[in-house]
Scaffold this active site. Structure first.
Site, PDB file in Angstrom:
ATOM      1  N   ASN A  43      -3.739 -18.832 -59.894  1.00 59.00           N
ATOM      2  CA  ASN A  43      -4.467 -17.659 -59.407  1.00 59.00           C
ATOM      3  C   ASN A  43      -3.969 -16.413 -60.137  1.00 59.00           C
ATOM      4  O   ASN A  43      -2.787 -16.291 -60.483  1.00 59.00           O
ATOM      5  CB  ASN A  43      -4.374 -17.510 -57.887  1.00 59.00           C
ATOM      6  CG  ASN A  43      -2.975 -17.438 -57.330  1.00 59.00           C
ATOM      7  OD1 ASN A  43      -2.051 -18.015 -57.887  1.00 59.00           O
ATOM      8  ND2 ASN A  43      -2.801 -16.742 -56.242  1.00 59.00           N
ATOM      9  N   GLU A  45      -4.316 -12.348 -59.746  1.00 60.36           N
ATOM     10  CA  GLU A  45      -4.769 -11.257 -58.874  1.00 60.36           C
ATOM     11  C   GLU A  45      -4.936  -9.956 -59.642  1.00 60.36           C
ATOM     12  O   GLU A  45      -4.559  -9.837 -60.810  1.00 60.36           O
ATOM     13  CB  GLU A  45      -3.789 -11.105 -57.709  1.00 60.36           C
ATOM     14  CG  GLU A  45      -3.761 -12.376 -56.859  1.00 60.36           C
ATOM     15  CD  GLU A  45      -2.904 -12.263 -55.610  1.00 60.36           C
ATOM     16  OE1 GLU A  45      -2.105 -11.308 -55.501  1.00 60.36           O
ATOM     17  OE2 GLU A  45      -3.055 -13.148 -54.742  1.00 60.36           O
ATOM     18  N   CYS A  54      -9.184 -17.415 -58.379  1.00 59.84           N
ATOM     19  CA  CYS A  54      -8.419 -18.533 -57.811  1.00 59.84           C
ATOM     20  C   CYS A  54      -7.958 -19.490 -58.912  1.00 59.84           C
ATOM     21  O   CYS A  54      -8.566 -19.572 -59.989  1.00 59.84           O
ATOM     22  CB  CYS A  54      -9.281 -19.317 -56.838  1.00 59.84           C
ATOM     23  SG  CYS A  54      -9.651 -18.463 -55.299  1.00 59.84           S
ATOM     24  N   GLU A  56      -8.214 -22.698 -59.006  1.00 62.67           N
ATOM     25  CA  GLU A  56      -9.214 -23.741 -59.285  1.00 62.67           C
ATOM     26  C   GLU A  56     -10.239 -23.243 -60.299  1.00 62.67           C
ATOM     27  O   GLU A  56     -10.628 -23.956 -61.228  1.00 62.67           O
ATOM     28  CB  GLU A  56      -9.943 -24.140 -57.998  1.00 62.67           C
ATOM     29  CG  GLU A  56      -9.045 -24.747 -56.940  1.00 62.67           C
ATOM     30  CD  GLU A  56      -8.465 -23.731 -55.978  1.00 62.67           C
ATOM     31  OE1 GLU A  56      -8.119 -22.610 -56.416  1.00 62.67           O
ATOM     32  OE2 GLU A  56      -8.352 -24.050 -54.792  1.00 62.67           O
ATOM     33  N   CYS A  89     -11.129 -22.585 -51.640  1.00 63.95           N
ATOM     34  CA  CYS A  89     -11.983 -21.632 -50.919  1.00 63.95           C
ATOM     35  C   CYS A  89     -13.454 -21.986 -51.145  1.00 63.95           C
ATOM     36  O   CYS A  89     -13.802 -22.802 -52.017  1.00 63.95           O
ATOM     37  CB  CYS A  89     -11.686 -20.203 -51.359  1.00 63.95           C
ATOM     38  SG  CYS A  89     -12.464 -19.753 -52.929  1.00 63.95           S
ATOM     39  N   CYS A  92     -14.843 -21.515 -54.745  1.00 64.41           N
ATOM     40  CA  CYS A  92     -14.404 -22.574 -55.673  1.00 64.41           C
ATOM     41  C   CYS A  92     -15.137 -23.880 -55.396  1.00 64.41           C
ATOM     42  O   CYS A  92     -15.477 -24.626 -56.319  1.00 64.41           O
ATOM     43  CB  CYS A  92     -12.894 -22.771 -55.592  1.00 64.41           C
ATOM     44  SG  CYS A  92     -11.972 -21.383 -56.294  1.00 64.41           S
TER      45      CYS A  92
HETATM   46  N1  THU Z   1      -6.293 -18.774 -53.793  1.00 66.10           N
HETATM   47  C1  THU Z   1      -6.443 -19.721 -54.767  1.00 66.10           C
HETATM   48  O1  THU Z   1      -6.052 -19.521 -55.927  1.00 66.10           O
HETATM   49  N2  THU Z   1      -7.015 -20.900 -54.423  1.00 66.10           N
HETATM   50  C2  THU Z   1      -7.393 -21.235 -53.157  1.00 66.10           C
HETATM   51  O2  THU Z   1      -7.879 -22.329 -52.947  1.00 66.10           O
HETATM   52  C3  THU Z   1      -7.220 -20.286 -52.073  1.00 66.10           C
HETATM   53  C4  THU Z   1      -6.745 -18.944 -52.440  1.00 66.10           C
HETATM   54  C5  THU Z   1      -5.610 -17.521 -54.142  1.00 66.10           C
HETATM   55  C6  THU Z   1      -6.465 -16.295 -54.156  1.00 66.10           C
HETATM   56  C7  THU Z   1      -5.427 -15.213 -53.929  1.00 66.10           C
HETATM   57  O3  THU Z   1      -4.837 -14.875 -55.183  1.00 66.10           O
HETATM   58  C8  THU Z   1      -4.362 -15.871 -53.068  1.00 66.10           C
HETATM   59  O4  THU Z   1      -4.580 -17.260 -53.214  1.00 66.10           O
HETATM   60  C9  THU Z   1      -4.424 -15.497 -51.618  1.00 66.10           C
HETATM   61  O5  THU Z   1      -5.693 -15.648 -51.108  1.00 66.10           O
END
Ligand code: THU
Length: 131
Positions: A43, A45, A54, A56, A89, A92
């Site tokens: 991920n 940000e 994310c 994925e 999520c 994704c």
């Molecule tokens: N996140 C992911 O990378 N994958 C997921 O399946 C759920 C959430 C990340 C997004 C964000 O950077 C952090 O987790 C918190 O939500």
């Protein structure tokens, strides 16, 4: 035969590169193509929050942008200080539905030998398709 343990290890390794200074929640993913290649993702940000990506989708977009179109499985690991079982999520899941069959395997776990196996159909029933 899918090597789930190896895929989990790759996801754990990918998590190390997570850029998550805002949530502190680090996620790693390892996407297995049907040709055997693995694309890793984490991920990423952003201070404006919205542009965050994310793990994925990082893995999928890396693979698709390299010409890959056939996928077998993805392993996902995530958590703050401690790993928790981290399911993909909704966004994704929709991206997976664009490129994968209902039998695509989603491996969610905390350790190389500690994981759950799900199918895309199970996690995203009645998916939307523009076909
Ligand atoms: N996140 C992911 O990378 N994958 C997921 O399946 C759920 C959430 C990340 C997004 C964000 O950077 C952090 O987790 C918190 O939500």
């Amino acid at each position: 035969m899918i090597e789930y343990e190896k895929l989990m290890q790759e996801a754990l390794q990918a998590r190390e590169a997570s850029y998550s200074p805002y949530s502190g929640f680090k996620v790693g993913a390892a996407l297995l193509c049907k040709n055997g290649k693995i694309y890793a993702g984490c991920n990423i940000e952003n201070g404006a929050y919205g542009p965050s990506n994310c793990a994925e989708r990082t893995a999928f977009f890396k693979a698709v942008s390299e010409g890959e179109r056939e996928f077998a499985a993805i392993a996902i690991v995530g958590g703050g200080d401690q790993l928790q079982v981290c399911y993909p999520c909704g966004v994704c899941r929709q991206v997976m539905a664009e490129f994968c069959s209902p039998e695509f395997e989603i491996i969610c776990g905390t350790e190389p030998q500690q994981y759950e196996k799900h199918t895309l159909e199970e996690l995203l029933p009645k998916a939307f398709f523009l076909k």
